[in-house]
Design an enzyme around this catalytic site. Structure first.
Site, short mmCIF file in Angstrom:
data_model
loop_
_atom_site.label_atom_id
_atom_site.label_comp_id
_atom_site.label_asym_id
_atom_site.label_seq_id
_atom_site.Cartn_x
_atom_site.Cartn_y
_atom_site.Cartn_z
N TYR A 50 38.70 51.47 40.69
CA TYR A 50 38.43 50.25 39.92
C TYR A 50 38.17 50.58 38.45
O TYR A 50 38.78 50.01 37.54
CB TYR A 50 37.23 49.52 40.54
CG TYR A 50 36.63 48.45 39.63
CD1 TYR A 50 37.34 47.29 39.34
CD2 TYR A 50 35.36 48.63 39.08
CE1 TYR A 50 36.78 46.33 38.50
CE2 TYR A 50 34.80 47.67 38.24
CZ TYR A 50 35.52 46.52 37.95
OH TYR A 50 34.98 45.57 37.12
N SER A 84 34.30 46.94 31.64
CA SER A 84 33.07 47.20 32.39
C SER A 84 32.39 48.47 31.93
O SER A 84 33.05 49.44 31.52
CB SER A 84 33.44 47.33 33.88
OG SER A 84 32.36 47.82 34.61
N LYS A 101 40.25 49.78 34.74
CA LYS A 101 39.67 49.15 33.53
C LYS A 101 39.91 50.02 32.29
O LYS A 101 40.29 49.51 31.24
CB LYS A 101 38.16 48.94 33.73
CG LYS A 101 37.81 47.85 34.72
CD LYS A 101 38.12 46.47 34.16
CE LYS A 101 37.97 45.39 35.20
NZ LYS A 101 38.52 44.10 34.82
#
Ligand code: NAD
Ligand code: UD1
Length: 346
Positions: free
Chosen positions: A160, A136, A164
């Site tokens: 989050y 992302s 990643k």
């Protein structure tokens, strides 16, 4: 014919990608725990496939959680015995809600990291060494730039994003450990939106949405009174934030292009931005949405949201060069297709 394992294939981006894979004549096996999707999506994929007369590749679904090592192992074994061993894996499965990750870092680290480690252990065991991983743009330092290329500084600002970036580092370590073995691409998505033009699949999060499009679609369907726009005092042409919105079908096509690239490439672990390279403001989105769908979205301006940046746009040169891929859909397609899907699903 190649056989592709798609983890999280019942989800938003996964479901659209599965359709395009089947369209390419590839057999697809979805592994999904359905924590943020439903089995209905599998039937919808089959339905579109039949309606459009695609039917080239086969679709299999195995319900289960990647945190369970025995489960993954059994799926790999089953398909090896069927003489349909997995050639490549597209790894979408994971948790993705930024706000939720701030309140539940343990859950996010557990699901995203353990799932990925289990998957890679099993891939290694079965000599399946080609991977496309869903990364992302959230891993970039949000304060640094307007347009981000792959070398832009990394500094995720929530759990989050940390998972990643950690997975990207893990995959790099794996490649470096045995440099003639792994072929890995981390696709760094910018803002995936839109839906299949049939309106039969799209984004349908189980948790309360915080992203622009799921909220905007609720307003458009009368399920929410108005859209709150987070700030009209940003340093942009109309004072609202600018993002790089990419149609989910273009994103799905990028996965096919990434697999094709890996098939020909030498072993490597590479990160590639996937965006359009163009920015659109929140007010511009509302304007286009109203025009193309003949609606009038009510909105109000509220304070800026914590963690937002004025402008986030992909430098997508690498994707255009290496993947021989170009985004084909525009903001009008995004507004049209997502509204169609929302009328069906909401
Ligand atoms: P999604 O939630 O719709 O799809 C993810 C799927 O993974 C869901 O169907 C869910 O049930 C499944 N899943 C979750 N944990 C699992 C587990 N442990 N085992 C098996 N299945 C599991 O999300 P999406 O929008 O399709 O995103 C796909 C991937 O792309 C995610 O990894 C996400 O972090 C990444 N990504 C998404 C965006 C976005 O804006 N949608 C942006 C950048 C990156
Ligand atoms: C958000 C996440 C990002 C994640 C991405 C995809 C934040 C700060 N960033 O990105 O880490 O990778 O989703 O999941 O959460 N907006 C409104 N009103 C709303 C909702 C959004 O005005 O009700 C605006 C936002 O300020 C932003 C734009 O719409 O400018 C897009 O928002 P969103 O869809 O949440 O995406 P990002 O903020 O880019």
């Amino acid at each position: 014919m190649n056989n592709i394992l798609v983890t999280g294939g019942a989800g938003f981006i996964g479901s659209h990608t599965c359709l395009q894979l089947m369209n390419e004549g590839l057999n697809v096996c979805i592994i999904d725990s359905l924590i943020n999707s439903s089995e209905k999506i599998i039937n919808q994929i089959k339905l579109i496939n039949e309606k459009e007369g695609i039917k080239k590749g086969k679709l299999f679904f195995r319900h289960g959680d990647l945190r369970n090592n025995d489960f993954i192992n059994n799926v790999f074994l089953e398909f090896k015995r069927k003489k349909l061993p997995f050639d490549s894996v597209i790894h979408f499965a994971g948790l993705k809600a930024v706000e939720e990750s701030i309140f539940n870092p343990l859950g996010y680290w557990e699901v995203n990291i353990i799932s990925t480690i289990n998957l890679l252990i099993t891939m290694d065991k079965f000599d399946c060494n080609k991977l496309v991983f869903s990364s992302s743009a959230t891993i970039y330092d949000p304060s640094k730039k307007i347009k981000y290329d792959e070398e832009s500084p990394k500094r995720p600002i929530n759990p989050y994003g940390n998972t990643k970036l950690t997975i990207e580092i893990f995959l790099q370590d794996l490649f470096l450990s045995s440099q003639n073995k792994w072929k890995i691409i981390n696709l760094r998505y910018f803002n995936p939106v839109g839906a299949h033009p049939s309106g039969l699949i799209g984004e349908n999060p189980k948790c309360t949405p915080t992203n622009l499009f799921p909220i905007l679609l609720k307003v458009a369907n009368g399920k929410k009174k108005e859209l709150s726009i987070y700030g009209n005092d940003w340093p942009t042409k109309d004072g609202t934030c600018i993002r790089d919105y990419i149609h989910v079908m273009d994103l799905a096509d990028a996965h096919i292009a990434a697999l094709e690239f890996l098939n020909k490439a030498s072993p490597q672990a590479k990160a590639i931005n996937i965006g359009t390279g163009k920015g659109t403001s929140v007010l511009e989105i509302i304007k286009r949405f109203n025009k193309i769908n003949s609606v009038n979205l009510p909105f109000k301006f509220v304070n800026r949201r914590k963690g937002d940046s004025a402008i986030v746009i992909a430098d997508n040169k690498l994707a255009l060069e290496l993947l021989n891929w170009v985004p084909k859909r525009n903001i009008d397609d995004i507004c049209l297709d997502s509204f169609k899907w929302s009328k069906y699903s909401l």
